[in-house]
Design a protein around this motif. Sequence first.
Motif, short mmCIF file in Angstrom:
data_model
loop_
_atom_site.label_atom_id
_atom_site.label_comp_id
_atom_site.label_asym_id
_atom_site.label_seq_id
_atom_site.Cartn_x
_atom_site.Cartn_y
_atom_site.Cartn_z
N LEU A 185 -1.94 -5.41 -1.19
CA LEU A 185 -3.30 -5.23 -0.67
C LEU A 185 -3.89 -3.88 -1.06
N ARG A 186 -3.08 -2.85 -1.04
CA ARG A 186 -3.56 -1.51 -1.40
C ARG A 186 -4.01 -1.48 -2.87
N VAL A 187 -3.25 -2.13 -3.73
CA VAL A 187 -3.60 -2.15 -5.15
C VAL A 187 -4.87 -2.97 -5.36
N VAL A 188 -4.98 -4.08 -4.66
CA VAL A 188 -6.17 -4.94 -4.77
C VAL A 188 -7.42 -4.14 -4.42
N ARG A 189 -7.37 -3.38 -3.35
CA ARG A 189 -8.52 -2.57 -2.95
C ARG A 189 -8.81 -1.49 -3.99
N ALA A 190 -7.75 -0.87 -4.51
CA ALA A 190 -7.93 0.18 -5.52
C ALA A 190 -8.56 -0.37 -6.80
N LEU A 191 -8.34 -1.65 -7.08
CA LEU A 191 -8.91 -2.29 -8.26
C LEU A 191 -10.37 -2.70 -8.05
#
Length: 203
Positions: free
Chosen positions: A173-179
């Motif tokens: 989820l953290r990576v998804v938001r960062a993308l």
Amino acid sequence: MESRHARHWDRLAARYDDLSAGAERRFLAPCRPWVAGRVHGRVLEVGVGTGANLAHYPAGTDLTCLERSDPMLEQARARARRLGLEVAFVHGDAGALEAADDAFDTVLSTFTLCCVPDEEAALAEMVRVLRPGGSLLLADHVAAAHWWLRAGQALAETVSVPVQGEHFRRRPLRVVRALGLEVLATEREGLGLIERVHARQPG
């Protein structure tokens, strides 16, 4: 190291469903209709494994399934035949998808990002092939909500990471938001050990 991890999953393919049956019933099965029921348009499943999601897709789904393990892919093909489904199966690497930009309306991955060598690279590839306005659907076991469970996960990783490349403390989820994706829905269960995510590509 990566090839050794790949051989580990290849060896398990024929017995994987039996070996994971307990975890499937208790933790994984509720996630499958949640993610598969939200797909639309042209769909790519990354890391199909033995095909546990196949029975949950809406009828007539235009589905392509990718898997890096040939023995796992054969198990998924056999399951599709039993279910009477028409599915395009491809051998490939989640971190280097052989698909054009904006090729799919939905990209889905369940219980796969824990095992890819580079979680960020795999998610970036999923976003690359996702059309503007398309859906990214994920489910995985993640870093637990409580510190004492995370401590147990860290201990388990001392064996699971070198032996089979499996991580228990990632948080896609953290990576998804960062993308830059918009998160439409997210749920955690099992003391935060399991997380489901529905995100949308801007545009």
